[in-house]
Design an enzyme around this catalytic site. Sequence first.
Site: not given
Length: 249
Positions: A9-11, A94, A96, A166, A172, A213, A234-235
Amino acid sequence: MRTPIIAGNWKMNNTIAATKALVTELIPLVKDAKAEVVICTPYTDLATAVELTKGTNIKVGAENVHWAEKGAFTGEISADMLLELGVTYVIIGHSERRQYFGETDQTVNARVKAALAKGLKPIICVGETLEEREGGKVEEVLVRQTTEAFKDIAEDALENIVVAYEPVWAIGTGKTATAEVANDTIKIIRDTLARLYSAKSAEEKVRIQYGGSMNPKNVKELMAMPEIDGGLIGGASLKAVDFSLVVSY
Ligand code: PEP
């Protein structure tokens, strides 16, 4: 039995130029991945990602989709628009989006239905906040989020749906749920699906990822758990080498 699936997930990261560089580096690194590999990119990068990954084992996903077919929804993107670009998956709900953009269990359900109706595969995100975990509400929250997300979804659509568990407190933050906690919580989601549909479908059709993470260091332990069918990353999906180590766990 369930094919593992690991999705980046590049966001809101990577311009077209950055996408070209990252995907070009990624292709040879993930060609022998142990899992189905997906990269979910910003809308503006989708065409580039689809073009570059043609003929490879990488599938491309979007990070959201609107529930309406078309119309007066300034700034939104429809399922048809994504399909035309060659997109396969779409992240829905998601945390966010729930936290910053007013996403609710009901809008998640509307998006899931719209995606499925057009042949896009939803990756439905669910998960509790730290406050909810500390307040002993994990089961209540996950049962509610799962039940609402799957409202009016037919059993034969389940094989096209991925769920991502999640925990919000692990996204993150560098904090990962222990493999046991992730496994036990995913079991709550699978048991909910078994009640909504059947034990057989919950067991055989729905893949449930862990997200929060996940990285090259903890992926092996998480993927060894029987309920964990993959990851939403993500990261670590923004660095080709890290993401390739995750998908090759
Ligand atoms: C995510 O955003 O879905 C996620 C899991 O992020 P991270 O891996 O950075 O925690």
